[in-house]
Design a protein around this motif. Structure first.
Motif, short mmCIF file in Angstrom:
data_model
loop_
_atom_site.label_atom_id
_atom_site.label_comp_id
_atom_site.label_asym_id
_atom_site.label_seq_id
_atom_site.Cartn_x
_atom_site.Cartn_y
_atom_site.Cartn_z
N VAL A 16 14.16 -0.62 7.79
CA VAL A 16 13.99 -0.70 6.34
C VAL A 16 13.46 -2.00 5.83
N GLU A 17 14.12 -3.01 6.28
CA GLU A 17 13.93 -4.40 5.68
C GLU A 17 12.66 -4.82 6.18
N ALA A 18 12.36 -4.62 7.49
CA ALA A 18 11.34 -5.02 8.17
C ALA A 18 9.98 -4.15 7.72
N TYR A 19 10.24 -2.77 7.44
CA TYR A 19 9.32 -2.16 7.04
C TYR A 19 8.89 -2.48 5.42
N SER A 20 9.76 -2.86 4.67
CA SER A 20 9.54 -3.39 3.33
C SER A 20 8.65 -4.60 3.58
N ARG A 21 9.24 -5.40 4.39
CA ARG A 21 8.31 -6.59 4.45
C ARG A 21 6.78 -6.59 5.06
N THR A 22 6.66 -5.51 5.72
CA THR A 22 5.37 -5.01 5.99
C THR A 22 4.51 -4.54 5.00
N THR A 23 5.04 -3.59 4.27
CA THR A 23 4.38 -2.82 3.56
C THR A 23 4.40 -3.60 1.90
N GLY A 24 5.30 -4.20 1.79
CA GLY A 24 5.28 -4.64 0.10
C GLY A 24 6.16 -3.89 -0.74
N GLU A 25 6.64 -2.54 -0.29
CA GLU A 25 7.54 -1.87 -0.94
C GLU A 25 8.78 -2.29 -0.94
N SER A 26 9.43 -2.21 -2.00
CA SER A 26 11.04 -2.44 -2.22
C SER A 26 11.90 -1.60 -1.19
N ARG A 65 4.55 3.10 9.72
CA ARG A 65 4.15 1.69 9.98
C ARG A 65 2.81 1.64 10.71
N GLU A 66 2.83 2.34 11.93
CA GLU A 66 1.56 2.26 12.77
C GLU A 66 0.38 2.73 11.97
N ASP A 67 0.49 3.68 11.02
CA ASP A 67 -0.47 4.45 10.27
C ASP A 67 -0.92 3.20 9.17
N TYR A 68 -0.06 2.76 8.61
CA TYR A 68 -0.17 1.58 7.72
C TYR A 68 -0.86 0.53 8.35
N LEU A 69 -0.38 -0.04 9.30
CA LEU A 69 -1.10 -1.16 10.34
C LEU A 69 -2.57 -0.76 10.51
N HIS A 70 -2.74 0.52 11.07
CA HIS A 70 -4.06 1.14 11.27
C HIS A 70 -4.88 0.87 10.04
N LEU A 71 -4.55 1.17 9.05
CA LEU A 71 -5.31 1.45 7.69
C LEU A 71 -5.89 0.04 7.22
N LYS A 101 -0.12 -6.04 -2.92
CA LYS A 101 1.23 -5.62 -2.97
C LYS A 101 1.90 -6.21 -1.86
N GLN A 102 1.30 -6.39 -0.75
CA GLN A 102 1.80 -6.95 0.54
C GLN A 102 2.25 -8.35 0.59
N THR A 103 1.50 -9.06 -0.30
CA THR A 103 1.86 -10.66 -0.56
C THR A 103 2.75 -11.12 -1.67
N ASN A 104 2.52 -10.23 -2.64
CA ASN A 104 3.38 -10.51 -3.78
C ASN A 104 4.77 -9.98 -3.85
#
Length: 126
Positions: A16-26, A65-71, A101-104
């Motif tokens: 979940v922590e890694a996913y959070s860093r990838t998407t920028g969601e908390s 995560r795969e769907d997000y990265l594809h987008l 969102k991802q960088t902030n």
């Protein structure tokens, strides 16, 4: 995929922590969604997921995560095409919002106990 539930539970927090860093969601937002989808609660030990649920959650996160990265990849391709056309300031709001969102919302690697301390500190502020 650990055979031990307690180790898998800790690994899920890392996922979940890694996913959070990838998407920028908390981290908490992601876990809130997981808790709702799988009827679990990380604050109540008897409502923690079993090993099968942990595996299902991890697979769901992996697919998302795969769907997000594809987008993201598609939006980056579109942005590169814009730049080739000489458009230096993008008008693609979806791309801009995701990049913002991802960088902030970059989160430091703190692990399970670090997130727990952070969550407790935030709840004490209220």
């Amino acid at each position: 995929m650990n055979a031990d539930v307690s180790h898998a539970w800790i690994e899920l927090h890392r996922c979940v922590e890694a996913y959070s860093r990838t998407t920028g969601e908390s981290f908490n937002l992601i876990f809130t969604k997981i808790e709702a989808d799988f009827n679990i609660d990380r604050t109540i030990k008897r409502k923690w997921p079993n090993l099968q649920q942990i595996r299902e959650i991890a697979l769901k996160l992996k697919r998302e995560r795969e769907d997000y990265l594809h987008l993201i990849r598609n939006l980056i391709k579109e942005r590169r095409l814009e730049k080739k056309k000489g458009i230096r300031i993008s008008t693609n709001t979806e791309f801009l919002n995701l990049m913002h969102k991802q960088t902030n919302h970059l989160k430091p690697k703190v692990g399970y106990w670090g997130w727990r301390k952070k969550r407790i500190a935030e709840s004490e502020k209220k």
